[in-house]
Write an enzyme that holds these catalytic residues in place. Structure first.
Site, PDB file in Angstrom:
ATOM      1  N   ALA A 107       0.848  -1.186   0.000  1.00 43.57           N
ATOM      2  CA  ALA A 107       0.000   0.000   0.000  1.00 43.57           C
ATOM      3  C   ALA A 107       0.881   1.232   0.000  1.00 43.57           C
ATOM      4  O   ALA A 107       2.103   1.141   0.114  1.00 43.57           O
ATOM      5  CB  ALA A 107      -0.918  -0.006   1.210  1.00 43.57           C
ATOM      6  N   SER A 108       0.281   2.400  -0.141  1.00 43.95           N
ATOM      7  CA  SER A 108       1.063   3.622  -0.256  1.00 43.95           C
ATOM      8  C   SER A 108       1.760   3.988   1.047  1.00 43.95           C
ATOM      9  O   SER A 108       2.794   4.645   1.028  1.00 43.95           O
ATOM     10  CB  SER A 108       0.163   4.773  -0.695  1.00 43.95           C
ATOM     11  OG  SER A 108      -0.925   4.910   0.185  1.00 43.95           O
ATOM     12  N   LEU A 109       1.205   3.563   2.182  1.00 45.65           N
ATOM     13  CA  LEU A 109       1.794   3.917   3.472  1.00 45.65           C
ATOM     14  C   LEU A 109       2.370   2.728   4.214  1.00 45.65           C
ATOM     15  O   LEU A 109       3.084   2.899   5.198  1.00 45.65           O
ATOM     16  CB  LEU A 109       0.738   4.596   4.362  1.00 45.65           C
ATOM     17  CG  LEU A 109       0.100   5.861   3.796  1.00 45.65           C
ATOM     18  CD1 LEU A 109      -0.957   6.384   4.751  1.00 45.65           C
ATOM     19  CD2 LEU A 109       1.150   6.926   3.525  1.00 45.65           C
ATOM     20  N   GLN A 111       2.937  -2.010   4.075  1.00 47.23           N
ATOM     21  CA  GLN A 111       2.864  -3.250   3.308  1.00 47.23           C
ATOM     22  C   GLN A 111       2.647  -4.408   4.273  1.00 47.23           C
ATOM     23  O   GLN A 111       2.979  -4.314   5.456  1.00 47.23           O
ATOM     24  CB  GLN A 111       4.114  -3.458   2.476  1.00 47.23           C
ATOM     25  CG  GLN A 111       5.404  -3.289   3.239  1.00 47.23           C
ATOM     26  CD  GLN A 111       6.540  -2.844   2.333  1.00 47.23           C
ATOM     27  OE1 GLN A 111       6.341  -2.150   1.341  1.00 47.23           O
ATOM     28  NE2 GLN A 111       7.743  -3.255   2.683  1.00 47.23           N
ATOM     29  N   VAL A 112       2.080  -5.485   3.737  1.00 39.16           N
ATOM     30  CA  VAL A 112       1.647  -6.596   4.584  1.00 39.16           C
ATOM     31  C   VAL A 112       2.466  -7.844   4.258  1.00 39.16           C
ATOM     32  O   VAL A 112       2.677  -8.179   3.087  1.00 39.16           O
ATOM     33  CB  VAL A 112       0.147  -6.883   4.380  1.00 39.16           C
ATOM     34  CG1 VAL A 112      -0.308  -8.023   5.287  1.00 39.16           C
ATOM     35  CG2 VAL A 112      -0.680  -5.631   4.662  1.00 39.16           C
ATOM     36  N   LYS A 139       1.266  -6.046   9.201  1.00 43.13           N
ATOM     37  CA  LYS A 139       1.272  -4.799   8.431  1.00 43.13           C
ATOM     38  C   LYS A 139       2.333  -3.871   9.014  1.00 43.13           C
ATOM     39  O   LYS A 139       2.295  -3.542  10.200  1.00 43.13           O
ATOM     40  CB  LYS A 139      -0.110  -4.144   8.489  1.00 43.13           C
ATOM     41  CG  LYS A 139      -0.245  -2.897   7.642  1.00 43.13           C
ATOM     42  CD  LYS A 139      -1.682  -2.361   7.711  1.00 43.13           C
ATOM     43  CE  LYS A 139      -1.855  -1.108   6.887  1.00 43.13           C
ATOM     44  NZ  LYS A 139      -3.246  -0.584   6.971  1.00 43.13           N
ATOM     45  N   ASP A 274     -12.452   1.774   2.825  1.00 38.15           N
ATOM     46  CA  ASP A 274     -11.595   1.513   1.667  1.00 38.15           C
ATOM     47  C   ASP A 274     -11.942   0.156   1.046  1.00 38.15           C
ATOM     48  O   ASP A 274     -11.123  -0.767   1.038  1.00 38.15           O
ATOM     49  CB  ASP A 274     -10.127   1.540   2.095  1.00 38.15           C
ATOM     50  CG  ASP A 274      -9.185   1.696   0.921  1.00 38.15           C
ATOM     51  OD1 ASP A 274      -9.664   2.047  -0.181  1.00 38.15           O
ATOM     52  OD2 ASP A 274      -7.973   1.473   1.093  1.00 38.15           O
TER      53      ASP A 274
END
Length: 550
Positions: A107-109, A111-112, A139, A274
């Site tokens: 993700a932009s902020l 990661q998982v 995350k 989201d």
């Protein structure tokens, strides 16, 4: 991009007519914007994701292009992510029995990653049941993203006043609220403690509903920059072929998805904001799995009530009540052309029911909007930004699952089951009774007042005061034109005299002043330009894209 947009609004930047921009140009610019956002980094990627659900701000071509940002974000390198993880939890090998260093999503902020916690390292008091190692999703916030986000937010804050100069009042309203809401949302999304709290609250609201599955937080392995959750596997919700192969009823999944968000927004007041396909999955028994609660929000009671009124009006196909609800909630200007907006609502309801929209009606509406002195009156208050995002994205997911899905029928069934329509009828009857009572009281007071007025008229003691309403500022415009005309006459006369007296520099100054006054006088006579808006129908856009892919 900003310069191109400014020239579209005013041909000569500071003045002039708007330019007509074709779809191909919009799409090219959207692709350039997409590349720029990817280059600028996490903050602007997140901004692009939010803009992809904002048809009140950008044309459809931008919406389609920016929607690809939802799943295509490159992950950070593992060594940097590992530093963040170990600063929060300690050595990875000590806290986890196994850890896959390849992220399962980016993700932009953050990661998982997928990992495993051994039994003796599992948190005490959790409700996970199986003995032995447990699979978890971890995350991790992107390295050094906090400083980068704050710097980027300052750039956006400084750039906003320049952009607002080139947009109309309606989009200015939406852009200011978007900037404020984006700043608040992105800071909240970086706080994994808040995300854990929201996830836990929403999970508790669906605890007794086996149609939905929300991961449980592993608190002992979580912190402000790391969030560890129960790992739940499922088929991505927009993988239609795989869902079909597994024999899952896609229409039922779409209905359950819409019902879940109706419950979150209307009943619970806290919602997952989201719902793009990367954050939704379906298990083999048709259960919907929700991931990533970083973007989540709350709805206050006033907004909940107005949303209920809107849905009830849609269920009853009461166009006037729909427009009244939109005005009261702040999404529609009270000065909107109700006749035109009523036709827009009728077409929107027809489309939401899965019916084919007759193209000539769409063309007729567009013609009415373009040929009248009319500014498209939709705007978006900040307390509805995330709600609109949910409505837009959920619609897209449901249409992907079932192109003929009837949103209104599902919403109507939900409102009826929950008693909202019955309550609406009771409230209407109560208000009608109160109005009848007040009308009776007024009738008893009219006769004495009428008699007193007639007595004063008979004695020639009645005065009438008349006020002239100038809602269009006609007198103000007339005064400006008179002043501009006088100034122009004086400046032209002065320029002639100065030129005759052989004072060229002074004559040039007078000529420049005359030019400025001429432009101001010209602008005072210009009519307000219309905002050319083409109604957007998600269902039709999807079918057009599908035909294009074929």
């Amino acid at each position: 991009m900003l310069l191109a947009y400014a020239r579209d609004r005013r041909r000569f930047l500071l003045f002039g007519r708007p330019r007509s921009v074709d779809n191909a140009t919009h799409r090219h610019r959207a692709e350039v914007l997409l590349e720029s956002l990817l280059t600028l980094g996490p903050t602007f990627i997140k901004l692009g994701q939010l803009l992809s659900a904002r048809p009140d701000v950008l044309p459809p071509e931008y919406i389609d292009t920016l929607s690809t940002l939802q799943d295509e974000v490159p992950p950070a390198e593992w060594p940097a992510a590992k530093r963040v993880l170990e600063e929060e939890l300690g050595p990875v090998d000590d806290r986890f029995a196994a850890f896959d260093t390849d992220p399962i999503s980016g993700a932009s902020l953050g990661q998982v990653y997928r990992a495993r916690i051994a039994e003796d390292r599992a948190p005490n008091g959790t409700s996970l049941e199986d003995d032995g190692p447990r699979d978890v999703a971890v995350k991790v916030r992107r390295p050094n993203v906090e400083e980068l986000v704050e710097a980027d937010l300052r750039v956006i804050h400084w750039s906003l006043p320049i952009l607002l100069y080139f947009v109309d009042e309606s989009r200015s309203f939406s852009l200011e609220n978007l900037a404020e809401e984006f700043s608040k949302t992105i800071r909240e999304e970086m706080d994994y403690v808040r995300e854990a709290e929201m996830l836990t609250e929403i999970r508790s609201n669906f605890a007794d509903d086996d149609r939905f599955l929300i991961p449980e937080v592993v608190e002992s392995h979580s912190g402000p920059r790391v969030l560890t959750m129960e790992y739940i596997e499922g088929t991505k919700i927009n993988d239609v072929e795989e869902l079909e192969r597994r024999g899952i009823d896609r229409t039922q999944v779409a209905e359950n998805l819409e019902r879940s968000y109706l419950q979150m927004i209307i009943d619970d007041g806290v919602f997952h904001a989201d719902p793009h396909p990367g954050n939704l999955a379906v298990t083999d028994d048709g259960t919907i799995v929700f991931y990533d609660f970083g973007m989540s929000g709350r709805v206050d009671e006033f907004v909940q009530g107005k949303i209920v009124e809107f849905y009830v009006a849609v269920a009853n196909q009461d166009i006037d009540a729909i427009l009244d609800a939109l005005i009261e909630i702040g999404t529609l200007s009270p000065e909107a052309d109700r006749a035109t907006m009523a036709e827009v609502m009728e077409i929107a309801i027809q489309d939401a029911r899965g019916e084919d929209v007759e193209q000539y009606r769409v063309n007729q509406i567009v013609s009415q909007i373009e040929d009248s002195i009319y500014v498209f009156p939709f705007r978006l208050p900040k307390n509805l930004a995330l709600v609109l995002r949910v409505a837009t994205v959920v619609e897209g997911v449901c249409v992907t699952l079932d192109p003929n899905f009837d949103f209104i029928a599902t919403a109507t069934d939900y409102l009826t089951e929950q008693g909202y329509r019955e309550e609406s009828i009771r409230q209407y009857l109560s208000e009608s009774g109160e109005n009848l009572r007040r009308t009776g009281e007024s009738l008893t007071r009219i006769a004495p007042k009428a008699e007193r007025a007639l007595d004063r008229l008979d004695r020639d003691d009645l005065y009438v005061r008349i006020g002239v309403e100038d809602s269009e500022n006609v007198f103000d415009k007339l005064a400006k034109r008179l002043i501009y005309g006088m100034l122009l006459t004086m400046s032209l006369f002065s320029m002639g005299v100065l030129y005759a007296l052989e004072a060229p520099r002074a004559a040039i100054v007078a000529a420049g002043f005359s030019l400025v006054v001429t432009v101001l006088l010209y602008r005072s006579f210009r009519k307000r330009r219309t905002t050319r808006v083409k109604p957007q129908f998600t269902r039709q856009n999807l079918r057009q894209r599908q035909r294009g892919d074929d």
